[in-house]
Design a protein around this motif. Structure first.
Motif, PDB file in Angstrom:
ATOM      1  N   ILE A  71       2.111   6.577 -37.500  1.00 58.90           N
ATOM      2  CA  ILE A  71       3.430   6.206 -36.979  1.00 58.90           C
ATOM      3  C   ILE A  71       3.480   4.711 -36.679  1.00 58.90           C
ATOM      4  CG2 ILE A  71       5.029   6.521 -35.053  1.00 58.90           C
ATOM      5  CD1 ILE A  71       4.064   9.428 -34.903  1.00 58.90           C
ATOM      6  N   LEU A  72       2.389   4.189 -36.092  1.00 62.22           N
ATOM      7  CA  LEU A  72       2.328   2.752 -35.801  1.00 62.22           C
ATOM      8  C   LEU A  72       2.414   1.932 -37.093  1.00 62.22           C
ATOM      9  CD1 LEU A  72       1.828   0.392 -33.828  1.00 62.22           C
ATOM     10  CD2 LEU A  72      -0.625   0.766 -34.158  1.00 62.22           C
ATOM     11  N   LEU A  73       1.705   2.357 -38.130  1.00 61.26           N
ATOM     12  CA  LEU A  73       1.739   1.645 -39.401  1.00 61.26           C
ATOM     13  C   LEU A  73       3.131   1.681 -40.017  1.00 61.26           C
ATOM     14  CD1 LEU A  73      -1.658   2.833 -40.964  1.00 61.26           C
ATOM     15  CD2 LEU A  73      -1.125   0.588 -40.022  1.00 61.26           C
ATOM     16  N   VAL A  74       3.822   2.817 -39.891  1.00 60.29           N
ATOM     17  CA  VAL A  74       5.178   2.920 -40.412  1.00 60.29           C
ATOM     18  C   VAL A  74       6.110   1.973 -39.674  1.00 60.29           C
ATOM     19  CG1 VAL A  74       7.191   4.441 -40.566  1.00 60.29           C
ATOM     20  CG2 VAL A  74       4.956   5.272 -41.284  1.00 60.29           C
ATOM     21  N   VAL A  75       6.002   1.966 -38.351  1.00 63.14           N
ATOM     22  CA  VAL A  75       6.869   1.115 -37.539  1.00 63.14           C
ATOM     23  C   VAL A  75       6.646  -0.367 -37.844  1.00 63.14           C
ATOM     24  CG1 VAL A  75       7.368   0.368 -35.176  1.00 63.14           C
ATOM     25  CG2 VAL A  75       7.098   2.798 -35.695  1.00 63.14           C
ATOM     26  N   VAL A  76       5.386  -0.749 -38.039  1.00 62.67           N
ATOM     27  CA  VAL A  76       5.068  -2.170 -38.208  1.00 62.67           C
ATOM     28  C   VAL A  76       5.196  -2.628 -39.655  1.00 62.67           C
ATOM     29  CG1 VAL A  76       3.270  -3.935 -37.930  1.00 62.67           C
ATOM     30  CG2 VAL A  76       3.548  -2.147 -36.204  1.00 62.67           C
ATOM     31  N   PHE A  77       4.710  -1.824 -40.612  1.00 70.08           N
ATOM     32  CA  PHE A  77       4.576  -2.305 -41.987  1.00 70.08           C
ATOM     33  C   PHE A  77       5.480  -1.631 -43.017  1.00 70.08           C
ATOM     34  CE2 PHE A  77       0.335  -3.038 -40.053  1.00 70.08           C
ATOM     35  CZ  PHE A  77       0.291  -4.417 -40.191  1.00 70.08           C
ATOM     36  N   PRO A 114      -1.145   5.543 -45.794  1.00 72.45           N
ATOM     37  CA  PRO A 114      -1.702   6.854 -45.426  1.00 72.45           C
ATOM     38  C   PRO A 114      -3.224   6.893 -45.438  1.00 72.45           C
ATOM     39  CG  PRO A 114      -0.582   6.967 -47.550  1.00 72.45           C
ATOM     40  CD  PRO A 114      -0.218   5.659 -46.937  1.00 72.45           C
ATOM     41  N   VAL A 115      -3.850   6.222 -46.400  1.00 73.37           N
ATOM     42  CA  VAL A 115      -5.313   6.203 -46.443  1.00 73.37           C
ATOM     43  C   VAL A 115      -5.870   5.423 -45.250  1.00 73.37           C
ATOM     44  CG1 VAL A 115      -7.298   5.287 -47.714  1.00 73.37           C
ATOM     45  CG2 VAL A 115      -5.525   6.560 -48.930  1.00 73.37           C
ATOM     46  N   THR A 116      -5.221   4.310 -44.912  1.00 72.74           N
ATOM     47  CA  THR A 116      -5.654   3.534 -43.749  1.00 72.74           C
ATOM     48  C   THR A 116      -5.581   4.362 -42.478  1.00 72.74           C
ATOM     49  OG1 THR A 116      -4.916   1.456 -44.761  1.00 72.74           O
ATOM     50  CG2 THR A 116      -5.207   1.470 -42.374  1.00 72.74           C
ATOM     51  N   ALA A 117      -4.487   5.119 -42.320  1.00 75.90           N
ATOM     52  CA  ALA A 117      -4.336   5.959 -41.135  1.00 75.90           C
ATOM     53  C   ALA A 117      -5.427   7.018 -41.068  1.00 75.90           C
ATOM     54  CB  ALA A 117      -2.958   6.616 -41.142  1.00 75.90           C
ATOM     55  N   LEU A 118      -5.741   7.638 -42.188  1.00 75.44           N
ATOM     56  CA  LEU A 118      -6.787   8.663 -42.213  1.00 75.44           C
ATOM     57  C   LEU A 118      -8.155   8.075 -41.906  1.00 75.44           C
ATOM     58  CD1 LEU A 118      -5.750  10.853 -45.281  1.00 75.44           C
ATOM     59  CD2 LEU A 118      -5.927  11.610 -42.919  1.00 75.44           C
ATOM     60  N   VAL A 119      -8.453   6.910 -42.470  1.00 81.87           N
ATOM     61  CA  VAL A 119      -9.764   6.293 -42.258  1.00 81.87           C
ATOM     62  C   VAL A 119      -9.923   5.864 -40.808  1.00 81.87           C
ATOM     63  CG1 VAL A 119     -11.215   4.322 -42.851  1.00 81.87           C
ATOM     64  CG2 VAL A 119     -10.040   5.583 -44.653  1.00 81.87           C
ATOM     65  N   ILE A 120      -8.913   5.205 -40.250  1.00 78.34           N
ATOM     66  CA  ILE A 120      -8.995   4.737 -38.865  1.00 78.34           C
ATOM     67  C   ILE A 120      -9.147   5.912 -37.903  1.00 78.34           C
ATOM     68  CG2 ILE A 120      -7.670   3.650 -37.002  1.00 78.34           C
ATOM     69  CD1 ILE A 120      -6.553   1.721 -39.046  1.00 78.34           C
ATOM     70  N   GLY A 121      -8.482   7.009 -38.213  1.00 76.10           N
ATOM     71  CA  GLY A 121      -8.538   8.148 -37.327  1.00 76.10           C
ATOM     72  C   GLY A 121      -9.781   9.005 -37.463  1.00 76.10           C
ATOM     73  N   ASN A 122     -10.640   8.738 -38.476  1.00 77.13           N
ATOM     74  CA  ASN A 122     -11.770   9.627 -38.719  1.00 77.13           C
ATOM     75  C   ASN A 122     -13.121   8.928 -38.878  1.00 77.13           C
ATOM     76  OD1 ASN A 122     -10.546  12.528 -39.254  1.00 77.13           O
ATOM     77  ND2 ASN A 122      -9.187  11.088 -40.283  1.00 77.13           N
ATOM     78  N   PHE A 123     -13.143   7.590 -38.897  1.00 80.12           N
ATOM     79  CA  PHE A 123     -14.415   6.929 -39.186  1.00 80.12           C
ATOM     80  C   PHE A 123     -15.334   6.849 -37.978  1.00 80.12           C
ATOM     81  CE2 PHE A 123     -12.600   3.458 -36.950  1.00 80.12           C
ATOM     82  CZ  PHE A 123     -13.608   2.544 -36.683  1.00 80.12           C
ATOM     83  N   ILE A 127      -0.225  13.496 -41.925  1.00 75.12           N
ATOM     84  CA  ILE A 127      -0.056  12.273 -42.719  1.00 75.12           C
ATOM     85  C   ILE A 127       0.911  12.530 -43.867  1.00 75.12           C
ATOM     86  CG2 ILE A 127      -1.244  10.528 -44.104  1.00 75.12           C
ATOM     87  CD1 ILE A 127      -1.938  10.464 -41.143  1.00 75.12           C
ATOM     88  N   GLU A 128       0.794  13.689 -44.508  1.00 77.08           N
ATOM     89  CA  GLU A 128       1.709  14.041 -45.582  1.00 77.08           C
ATOM     90  C   GLU A 128       3.144  14.126 -45.078  1.00 77.08           C
ATOM     91  OE1 GLU A 128       0.411  17.576 -47.492  1.00 77.08           O
ATOM     92  OE2 GLU A 128      -1.514  16.754 -48.120  1.00 77.08           O
ATOM     93  N   VAL A 129       3.325  14.677 -43.899  1.00 77.93           N
ATOM     94  CA  VAL A 129       4.666  14.794 -43.324  1.00 77.93           C
ATOM     95  C   VAL A 129       5.236  13.418 -43.002  1.00 77.93           C
ATOM     96  CG1 VAL A 129       5.996  15.694 -41.374  1.00 77.93           C
ATOM     97  CG2 VAL A 129       4.223  17.108 -42.430  1.00 77.93           C
ATOM     98  N   ILE A 130       4.432  12.579 -42.348  1.00 77.16           N
ATOM     99  CA  ILE A 130       4.908  11.267 -41.917  1.00 77.16           C
ATOM    100  C   ILE A 130       5.273  10.386 -43.105  1.00 77.16           C
ATOM    101  CG2 ILE A 130       4.195   9.115 -40.774  1.00 77.16           C
ATOM    102  CD1 ILE A 130       2.518  10.885 -38.881  1.00 77.16           C
ATOM    103  N   PHE A 131       4.457  10.420 -44.168  1.00 76.88           N
ATOM    104  CA  PHE A 131       4.690   9.559 -45.326  1.00 76.88           C
ATOM    105  C   PHE A 131       5.403  10.286 -46.468  1.00 76.88           C
ATOM    106  CE2 PHE A 131       1.178   7.438 -43.142  1.00 76.88           C
ATOM    107  CZ  PHE A 131       1.643   6.132 -43.113  1.00 76.88           C
ATOM    108  N   SER A 132       5.942  11.477 -46.179  1.00 75.32           N
ATOM    109  CA  SER A 132       6.712  12.243 -47.184  1.00 75.32           C
ATOM    110  C   SER A 132       5.900  12.451 -48.458  1.00 75.32           C
ATOM    111  CB  SER A 132       8.032  11.538 -47.500  1.00 75.32           C
ATOM    112  OG  SER A 132       8.827  11.403 -46.360  1.00 75.32           O
TER     113      SER A 132
END
Length: 362
Positions: free
Chosen positions: A183-189, A227-236, A301-306
């Motif tokens: 959500i933060l990435l969507v709002v900013v970028f 979406p990949v950035t969000a997944l990596v940041i949330g799981n690394f 992530i799929e829902v947020i990024f359609s």
């Protein structure tokens, strides 16, 4: 080793069968099945929200006024209509017979047709697969490419300023879920409130087919970036700490002290001796991490990024009680999970040939 692989492949069959049996029983007991869903639509209610709940009739072979009594909300409907709905969804047969038919079809990967999408389940899975493969593959690769070197560096520099500052970033990444980062990435970028550098929906642009090969690759990764950035940041975070602790544990062992005493270079000690042993626990967690990222971890992530992938497909099927899709995706996820687990065991022997699974009893 071949005997062990053969035994594991044979064990996949009863494991799949057990998982399907348990889930079949649970789903049959859950209210709001496809028959109830259709009755609710006829009555103008939402079955999933509890407007039309009830038990599923096991037989449904006779036409009588009791047919409508089997479903809450069906009072007043023609029993003939209810039996037609049962037949349309296959609920005119006993549960055991339905399960047996499903197993025979699954033996040759025939998952049937979706109840509500007017398409074969295999076609739906193949249609959604590119999205899930893209998210799962690139997220897992990038996560391992970041976490393993970072974990090794933290272990080597344990207690230093680098270790402290990176630990702060890791704790932040561990504390905030991936979907909040998304959500933060969507709002900013992605045009939310500030910048519009990245697209918000889809895996490719509308003019994808008109682009050159390099243009297609660039467009593909442009859509995947957020979406990949969000997944990596949330799981690394977990993998990084696991790598660090595994290397710290090995570095403090006697054989490392002996290797250093012999005058071996630090890189030789670290990557020639420690790395092989420390990576075993990392490989052990790979199957679960891969399957989790590949299918279930990317749902929000799929829902947020359609992005219309397998995670979203499975979720919608569960909500709508689309049983063929639910069981088809469950069968696929379980089968792939078991196979990936076997691949992880085989990789053990590639990392450390001293491990011999053929000597194990299971």
């Amino acid at each position: 080793m071949l005997a062990y692989i053969f035994r594991r492949l044979l064990l996949i069959i009863p494991t799949l069968l057990g998982i399907l049996v348990v889930n079949f029983i649970i789903i049959q007991a859950a209210p709001g099945g496809p028959v109830e869903q259709m009755i609710a639509k006829l009555e103008g209610f939402d079955a999933a929200a509890g407007g039309a709940t009830g038990r599923i009739s096991g037989g449904g072979s006779e036409v009588s006024s009791s047919a409508s009594a089997n479903y809450r909300g069906a009072q007043g409907l023609d029993p003939e209509l209810i039996l037609e709905i049962e037949k349309m969804y296959g609920f005119d047969k006993p549960a055991i017979e339905r399960f047996w038919i499903m197993l025979k079809n699954y033996a040759h990967f025939d998952f049937g047709n979706s109840f509500f999408r007017d398409a074969k389940v295999t076609d739906l899975i193949l249609e959604k697969m590119p999205v899930s493969i893209s998210l799962g593959l690139w997220s897992t690769l990038l996560m391992y490419m970041i976490s393993i070197p970072l974990g090794i560096s933290k272990a080597v520099r344990h207690g230093s300023a680098f270790d402290v500052w990176t630990s702060s970033a890791i704790i932040l990444g561990y504390a905030i879920p991936a979907f909040l980062f998304a959500i933060l990435l969507v709002v900013v970028f992605a045009g939310g409130s500030y910048l519009s550098w990245f697209p918000l929906r889809g895996l490719t642009s509308n003019n994808f087919e008109e682009l050159s090969l390099l243009g297609k690759l660039g467009d593909y990764f442009w859509h995947l970036a957020l979406p990949v950035t969000a997944l990596v940041i949330g799981n690394f975070a977990t993998l990084t700490l696991l790598t660090k602790n595994s290397f710290l544990d090995e570095i403090n062992k006697q054989y490392v002290t002996t290797a250093r005493a012999k005058g071996l270079p630090e890189n030789k000690v670290l990557y020639g001796h420690v790395f092989r042993n420390a990576m075993l626990i990392i490989i052990a967690g790979f199957p679960a991490a891969f399957i989790g990222m590949f299918f279930t971890g990317s749902l929000l992530i799929e829902v947020i990024f359609s992005l219309d992938g397998l995670g979203l497909l499975s979720f919608e099927a569960a909500i709508n009680r689309d049983y063929p899709v639910v069981f088809g995706t469950l069968f696929l996820f379980t089968l792939l999970g078991l196979l990936v687990k076997l691949i992880g065991d085989i990789t053990y022997t590639l990392v450390d040939p001293r491990i011999d699974f053929s000597s194990r009893g299971n």
